[in-house]
Design a protein around this motif. Sequence first.
Motif, PDB file in Angstrom:
ATOM      1  N   PHE A 187     -12.875   0.033  -4.836  1.00 56.34           N
ATOM      2  CA  PHE A 187     -12.051   1.233  -4.802  1.00 56.34           C
ATOM      3  C   PHE A 187     -12.849   2.512  -4.548  1.00 56.34           C
ATOM      4  O   PHE A 187     -14.024   2.603  -4.867  1.00 56.34           O
TER       5      PHE A 187
ATOM      6  N   SER B 160     -15.575  -3.236  -0.061  1.00 57.58           N
ATOM      7  CA  SER B 160     -14.608  -3.864  -0.969  1.00 57.58           C
ATOM      8  C   SER B 160     -14.618  -3.023  -2.245  1.00 57.58           C
ATOM      9  O   SER B 160     -15.595  -2.366  -2.555  1.00 57.58           O
TER      10      SER B 160
ATOM     11  N   HIS C 174     -17.833   3.259 -14.690  1.00 58.46           N
ATOM     12  CA  HIS C 174     -16.611   3.999 -14.444  1.00 58.46           C
ATOM     13  C   HIS C 174     -15.621   3.687 -15.563  1.00 58.46           C
ATOM     14  O   HIS C 174     -15.633   2.581 -16.094  1.00 58.46           O
TER      15      HIS C 174
ATOM     16  N   THR D  65      -1.059   5.520   2.248  1.00 55.20           N
ATOM     17  CA  THR D  65      -2.372   5.712   2.881  1.00 55.20           C
ATOM     18  C   THR D  65      -2.299   5.337   4.355  1.00 55.20           C
ATOM     19  O   THR D  65      -1.659   4.352   4.720  1.00 55.20           O
TER      20      THR D  65
ATOM     21  N   ASN E  34     -10.113   9.692 -10.685  1.00 62.23           N
ATOM     22  CA  ASN E  34     -11.446   9.251 -11.129  1.00 62.23           C
ATOM     23  C   ASN E  34     -12.156   8.602  -9.960  1.00 62.23           C
ATOM     24  O   ASN E  34     -11.880   7.443  -9.635  1.00 62.23           O
ATOM     25  N   PRO E  35     -13.068   9.309  -9.292  1.00 62.18           N
ATOM     26  CA  PRO E  35     -13.748   8.655  -8.169  1.00 62.18           C
ATOM     27  C   PRO E  35     -14.716   7.583  -8.650  1.00 62.18           C
ATOM     28  O   PRO E  35     -15.242   7.681  -9.756  1.00 62.18           O
ATOM     29  N   ILE E  36     -14.920   6.571  -7.842  1.00 63.50           N
ATOM     30  CA  ILE E  36     -15.895   5.523  -8.174  1.00 63.50           C
ATOM     31  C   ILE E  36     -17.202   5.942  -7.518  1.00 63.50           C
ATOM     32  O   ILE E  36     -17.206   6.311  -6.345  1.00 63.50           O
TER      33      ILE E  36
ATOM     34  N   THR F 176      -4.857   9.583   2.072  1.00 63.93           N
ATOM     35  CA  THR F 176      -3.832   9.159   1.113  1.00 63.93           C
ATOM     36  C   THR F 176      -3.034  10.390   0.717  1.00 63.93           C
ATOM     37  O   THR F 176      -3.619  11.422   0.385  1.00 63.93           O
TER      38      THR F 176
ATOM     39  N   SER G 109      -4.120   8.865 -11.126  1.00 69.32           N
ATOM     40  CA  SER G 109      -3.153   8.669 -12.223  1.00 69.32           C
ATOM     41  C   SER G 109      -1.924   9.535 -11.976  1.00 69.32           C
ATOM     42  O   SER G 109      -2.014  10.764 -12.023  1.00 69.32           O
TER      43      SER G 109
ATOM     44  N   ASN H 186      -1.955   4.047 -13.160  1.00 68.71           N
ATOM     45  CA  ASN H 186      -3.302   4.139 -12.596  1.00 68.71           C
ATOM     46  C   ASN H 186      -3.342   3.368 -11.280  1.00 68.71           C
ATOM     47  O   ASN H 186      -3.246   2.141 -11.270  1.00 68.71           O
ATOM     48  N   ILE H 187      -3.450   4.130 -10.195  1.00 70.33           N
ATOM     49  CA  ILE H 187      -3.384   3.523  -8.862  1.00 70.33           C
ATOM     50  C   ILE H 187      -4.787   3.498  -8.253  1.00 70.33           C
ATOM     51  O   ILE H 187      -5.392   4.549  -8.037  1.00 70.33           O
ATOM     52  N   GLY H 188      -5.277   2.301  -7.978  1.00 68.81           N
ATOM     53  CA  GLY H 188      -6.592   2.176  -7.335  1.00 68.81           C
ATOM     54  C   GLY H 188      -6.454   2.447  -5.848  1.00 68.81           C
ATOM     55  O   GLY H 188      -5.587   1.879  -5.188  1.00 68.81           O
ATOM     56  N   LEU H 189      -7.310   3.331  -5.338  1.00 69.96           N
ATOM     57  CA  LEU H 189      -7.300   3.616  -3.895  1.00 69.96           C
ATOM     58  C   LEU H 189      -8.412   2.807  -3.239  1.00 69.96           C
ATOM     59  O   LEU H 189      -9.593   3.001  -3.573  1.00 69.96           O
ATOM     60  N   LYS H 190      -8.044   1.916  -2.336  1.00 72.14           N
ATOM     61  CA  LYS H 190      -9.053   1.036  -1.735  1.00 72.14           C
ATOM     62  C   LYS H 190     -10.046   1.835  -0.904  1.00 72.14           C
ATOM     63  O   LYS H 190      -9.673   2.818  -0.251  1.00 72.14           O
TER      64      LYS H 190
ATOM     65  N   VAL I  94      -9.512   6.114  -8.761  1.00 75.29           N
ATOM     66  CA  VAL I  94      -8.240   5.775  -9.412  1.00 75.29           C
ATOM     67  C   VAL I  94      -7.424   7.051  -9.602  1.00 75.29           C
ATOM     68  O   VAL I  94      -7.889   8.023 -10.195  1.00 75.29           O
TER      69      VAL I  94
ATOM     70  N   GLY J 289       0.796  -1.229   0.000  1.00 77.69           N
ATOM     71  CA  GLY J 289       0.000   0.000   0.000  1.00 77.69           C
ATOM     72  C   GLY J 289       0.825   1.274   0.000  1.00 77.69           C
ATOM     73  O   GLY J 289       0.294   2.351  -0.253  1.00 77.69           O
TER      74      GLY J 289
ATOM     75  N   ILE K  91      -6.293  -0.598 -14.079  1.00 77.32           N
ATOM     76  CA  ILE K  91      -5.684  -0.180 -12.818  1.00 77.32           C
ATOM     77  C   ILE K  91      -4.381  -0.965 -12.711  1.00 77.32           C
ATOM     78  O   ILE K  91      -4.392  -2.195 -12.817  1.00 77.32           O
ATOM     79  N   ASP K  92      -3.265  -0.258 -12.552  1.00 72.93           N
ATOM     80  CA  ASP K  92      -1.975  -0.943 -12.554  1.00 72.93           C
ATOM     81  C   ASP K  92      -1.682  -1.610 -11.215  1.00 72.93           C
ATOM     82  O   ASP K  92      -1.099  -2.680 -11.161  1.00 72.93           O
ATOM     83  N   THR K  93      -2.046  -0.931 -10.137  1.00 75.29           N
ATOM     84  CA  THR K  93      -1.852  -1.507  -8.808  1.00 75.29           C
ATOM     85  C   THR K  93      -2.761  -0.756  -7.844  1.00 75.29           C
ATOM     86  O   THR K  93      -3.421   0.208  -8.237  1.00 75.29           O
ATOM     87  N   SER K  94      -2.815  -1.214  -6.604  1.00 72.73           N
ATOM     88  CA  SER K  94      -3.715  -0.535  -5.671  1.00 72.73           C
ATOM     89  C   SER K  94      -3.027  -0.284  -4.335  1.00 72.73           C
ATOM     90  O   SER K  94      -2.103  -0.994  -3.957  1.00 72.73           O
ATOM     91  N   ILE K  95      -3.485   0.753  -3.661  1.00 70.96           N
ATOM     92  CA  ILE K  95      -2.958   1.069  -2.337  1.00 70.96           C
ATOM     93  C   ILE K  95      -4.123   1.331  -1.383  1.00 70.96           C
ATOM     94  O   ILE K  95      -5.241   1.549  -1.814  1.00 70.96           O
ATOM     95  N   GLY K  96      -3.793   1.350  -0.097  1.00 74.21           N
ATOM     96  CA  GLY K  96      -4.831   1.678   0.873  1.00 74.21           C
ATOM     97  C   GLY K  96      -4.862   0.660   1.982  1.00 74.21           C
ATOM     98  O   GLY K  96      -4.114  -0.286   1.997  1.00 74.21           O
TER      99      GLY K  96
END
Lengths: 314, 244
Positions: A211, A209, B152, A224, A311-313, A258, A216, A200-204, A214, A185, B239-244
């Motif tokens: 994201f 469950s 999305h 985070t 890009n918010p989900i 984050t 960029s 492109n980084i997904g924010l959990k 995302v 993370g 999405i290349d990777t994820s954080i959090g």
Amino acid sequence: MIHPLARKLCILLLASLILLPGCGVKERWHTSTLLAFDTICEINIFCSPSTFKSAQEEVQRVFSEIESLFSPGADDYSSPLVLDLFQRALKVYQDSNGCFDITVAPLSRIWGFFSKSYVVPAPEQIKSVLKLIGMEKIEERNATLILMPGAGLDWGAIAKGFGIDLASKSLVQMGISSGFINAGGDLYCWGNNPNNQSWNIGLKHPRESGFLGVLSISDLGAATTGDYQRYFVKNGIRYHHVFDPRTGYPAQGKQSVTVYGPETLICDALSTALFVSQQPEKILEKYPDYGAIIVDHDGNLSFLGKTYPFNPIE
Amino acid sequence: MERRDFFKKVIITPLLTPLFLAAKKRKSGCELYLIDDNPEEFFPLILEELHNYIANYRHSFAFLNSHPHENDLRRILSQRGLTYVQTPIQADLTLSFSALHEKTLPSFTLIREGRIWDIRSRELYSLWREMNKNQRRSSCLTIASFKSRQSHPFSGKYVSVYKEGSKIEMISLEENVTKSYRTRGGKITLRVKDGKAWVPESSCRHKICLHSPSVSFAGERIICVPNHFLLEIKGSRYIDTSIG
């Protein structure tokens, strides 16, 4: 006049100089995972197979060194890396009015976060432990850190970011033009992704469950801090691991923070500082190259400081 | 007719050009255009073949106007698992019919997210040949519009299923299915619903795949090492990777 043989040799030499760099060193994307910092670390880099092997070894070496110096219970207070990180931590401590503080180890201990035997301590116990908290109580003498008896250092909110910075710097020096290192993370990404765009980084999402959105980014770190990462519930109350060093209780008011910016160690430390602080914007004013995405207690999203495409989900 | 004619005829239907241009401009949603006087004959079959491309293909449908064979079409679609609803606004699929100015050979085209999709397949080619067997010219145009789910940019479109390192299947995330796979390590089950995929059952020891959260964004994966099994969400932006 040049001898024909010499001329042939010259042509051959020239041809080999042109062709050699491309021979057998095909660069491609490589991914690998390793276990460090009690979590899964992911490496994704663009390089030749032989460089990849060296890169893996280098990341492993750096992470092992950081783990041995900064894990809970480590007590080497004179290593140059420890003294270096101490100074970096002290700066964030001062800039955040003590919201980020590596001396919270006694608090983590009495709340059971080290032993995983969680307990809500008595107010008197918290009050007595608070006497040990505060980075000004650490003395640096003869290139060694001197701690008060009973005090301890918790590097958890900065060491991983430090390790990622050191490892990614090494990989860039090895000539690796694009990639990322994601240690559970905390991340640093540089160059472009396999689609030749920003990463492109997904924010959990801190509660569900999937994201939150995302982000960029490129040539930046990100980290985070969230109340969902390590916590226990007692009598319906969630007690998490991010302590307000001034009260001794878990910090209130946010679900996650984050931070992204040029250095992962600063992102790491600032995400804790902003999580704890009631005025995070005041802290971030001192870090103009950094930005933050904050999810408050009610799940509302806000952005502070420098912004990048997000890009918010829904 | 030649197979290459199939592509030409299916894609290029000059009579429909203005409609196609309008559909392409919309950039979202999905529309199937069918020229055939008897839509009840081939439309359900084409629909079945296109399930991987079309959202909500097995949900509700409604008619925007009437057609002489409307009752037959309604009956056949209902038999194939679609639910008829009277109010088009509630339907996932709406069907409208119009007359072309001149008769032409039967054909069909799919426009999704603003572009014409190449939907050639062995089955669709056979269907198209069957439609054209008698060189019967038609003047009825059926437009099937599929309601688009606002998604999305990183939402996945399909889940790719890999076993022993080889891709064995692609399932649209719009589907509602449960599938089980025999693996070297035993058995693993995949569930796809509401645009998400997850593993509800696995014979593996540690059940890490079972406890993995559902995946829905392009680039997300669920891996089961003991079963040599991997699910990966595919889409247009990753999405290349994820954080959090």
